[in-house]
Design a protein around this motif. Structure first.
Motif, mmCIF file in Angstrom:
data_model
loop_
_atom_site.group_PDB
_atom_site.id
_atom_site.type_symbol
_atom_site.label_atom_id
_atom_site.label_comp_id
_atom_site.label_asym_id
_atom_site.label_seq_id
_atom_site.Cartn_x
_atom_site.Cartn_y
_atom_site.Cartn_z
ATOM 1 N N ASP A 179 79.283 -24.860 -4.788
ATOM 2 C CA ASP A 179 79.416 -25.776 -5.922
ATOM 3 C C ASP A 179 79.935 -27.131 -5.436
ATOM 4 O O ASP A 179 80.614 -27.212 -4.409
ATOM 5 N N ASP A 180 79.611 -28.184 -6.175
ATOM 6 C CA ASP A 180 80.096 -29.543 -5.876
ATOM 7 C C ASP A 180 79.769 -29.927 -4.429
ATOM 8 O O ASP A 180 80.580 -30.586 -3.760
ATOM 9 N N PHE A 181 78.608 -29.506 -3.952
ATOM 10 C CA PHE A 181 78.254 -29.720 -2.549
ATOM 11 C C PHE A 181 78.315 -31.205 -2.200
ATOM 12 O O PHE A 181 77.820 -32.053 -2.937
ATOM 13 N N ILE A 201 74.231 -29.778 -5.781
ATOM 14 C CA ILE A 201 74.579 -31.159 -5.432
ATOM 15 C C ILE A 201 75.458 -31.750 -6.519
ATOM 16 O O ILE A 201 75.095 -31.747 -7.703
ATOM 17 N N ASP A 202 76.602 -32.262 -6.122
ATOM 18 C CA ASP A 202 77.597 -32.727 -7.085
ATOM 19 C C ASP A 202 77.056 -33.858 -7.969
ATOM 20 O O ASP A 202 76.305 -34.723 -7.525
ATOM 21 N N ARG A 203 77.505 -33.823 -9.219
ATOM 22 C CA ARG A 203 77.096 -34.819 -10.213
ATOM 23 C C ARG A 203 77.381 -36.248 -9.768
ATOM 24 O O ARG A 203 76.664 -37.180 -10.153
ATOM 25 N N ALA A 235 70.549 -29.616 -8.803
ATOM 26 C CA ALA A 235 71.204 -30.888 -9.105
ATOM 27 C C ALA A 235 72.087 -30.707 -10.327
ATOM 28 O O ALA A 235 71.637 -30.211 -11.362
ATOM 29 N N GLU A 236 73.368 -31.112 -10.213
ATOM 30 C CA GLU A 236 74.315 -30.991 -11.324
ATOM 31 C C GLU A 236 74.364 -32.284 -12.125
ATOM 32 O O GLU A 236 74.290 -33.372 -11.556
ATOM 33 N N GLY A 237 74.522 -32.151 -13.428
ATOM 34 C CA GLY A 237 74.827 -33.313 -14.269
ATOM 35 C C GLY A 237 73.680 -34.284 -14.451
ATOM 36 O O GLY A 237 73.885 -35.505 -14.468
#
Ligand code: C2E
Ligand code: MG
Ligand code: MG
Ligand code: MG
Length: 270
Positions: A179-181, A201-203, A235-237
């Protein structure tokens, strides 16, 4: 007051945040009561395939239905739960609820993967394997339907314990996501050492993917790394059509974000 919110951002300090020792202690007592009284909830955010938009799974995100303050996000309480060790009980509740909901969706004929966030302290807990396997057995859910989200930092606190725990969990068929890579301090060698199946991949990078060449380069490199190692890339966010289009053109597999759906209570369909 103002505090650093990470990666160059400043955030106005939340007046409810527990700063002093007394505030933290009061919050901790309230959290214990909340657990006993069943005030926690899980919301679920869909994970969609960027090509085509199909939902492949959901991420479970904890909320606190506070009797006076309304629905609170984890930013308001997870740190105190983690620091005090209460995260073990809260984490056990989260795992059991998420797996129970997965079983309910299975029974309704919609099988999806469910992703659960595992904190640093939980990963170091020798009971984690038993906790996860007993939740799966209790609700009759196959291990392959569960993704465990772990941060780079959590992997590095006690790498030997983390490695053996994750090897057991992955050996049982669970997927492991980082998480939050890109935001942690770990060297990339952990991607060889640990059984990892997915990079999220972090937002903070995703939000710059349209306008910032460096952010786009970082996201592109993450996607490339994931693909060349055979990992799923998430992809996050994702909030805009433009971000989705760039991510798709970079070859990213999956996405989560307000563009597709906010986290929401479980319905009959994920
Ligand atoms: P995370 O695992 O990286 O979760 C993603 C966060 O981004 C969630 O915040 C989600 O609501 C938010 N988000 C999703 N899409 C968008 C978007 O398009 N725009 C924006 N601005 N935000 C978006 P949330 O629910 O407040 O959770 C924050 C963090 O708290 C999580 O980050 C995770 O680290 C932790 N957390 C949440 N639930 C749990 C849990 O059950 N156990 C543990 N240990 N930690 C949890
Ligand atoms: Mg997560
Ligand atoms: Mg994340
Ligand atoms: Mg995050």
């Amino acid at each position: 007051s103002v505090k650093d919110s990470g990666r160059g951002g400043l955030a106005v300090h939340d007046p409810h945040a527990a700063d002093g020792a007394a505030d933290r202690l009061r919050l901790l007592q309230e959290l214990r009561t909340a657990l006993a009284q069943g005030e926690f909830r899980l919301h679920y955010q869909p994970r969609v395939r960027l090509a085509g938009g199909a939902t492949t799974g959901v991420e479970a995100l904890v909320r606190w239905q506070h009797p006076e303050r309304g629905l609170l996000g984890p930013g308001e309480f997870i740190e105190v739960a983690e620091a005090s060790g209460l995260i073990r009980e809260l984490g056990a509740w989260v795992l059991d609820s998420a797996v129970a909901q997965t079983a309910a969706w299975n029974a309704a004929g919609v099988g999806v993967q469910v992703s659960v966030n595992i904190s640093t302290r939980q990963l170091a807990d020798p009971d984690l394997v038993l906790l996860v396997t007993s939740a799966l057995a209790r609700h009759g859910v196959p291990a392959s339907q569960v993704v465990l989200e772990i941060t780079e930092t959590a992997l590095m606190v006690d790498p030997e314990t983390a490695l053996s725990t994750l090897q057991v969990l992955a050996g049982l068929g669970m997927q492991i996501a980082v998480d939050d890579f890109g935001t942690g301090y770990a060297s990339l060698t952990y991607l060889q050492r640990f059984p990892v199946h997915e990079l999220k991949i972090d937002r903070s990078f995703v939000s710059g993917v349209v306008d910032s060449a460096p952010d786009r380069a970082i996201v592109g490199a993450c996607v490339h790394l994931a693909r060349s190692m055979g990992l799923v890339c998430v992809a996050e966010g994702v909030e805009t059509d433009e971000q989705r289009d760039v991510l798709l053109s970079l070859g990213c597999d999956l996405a989560q974000g307000y563009l597709f759906s906010r986290p929401r209570p479980a319905g009959s369909r994920p």
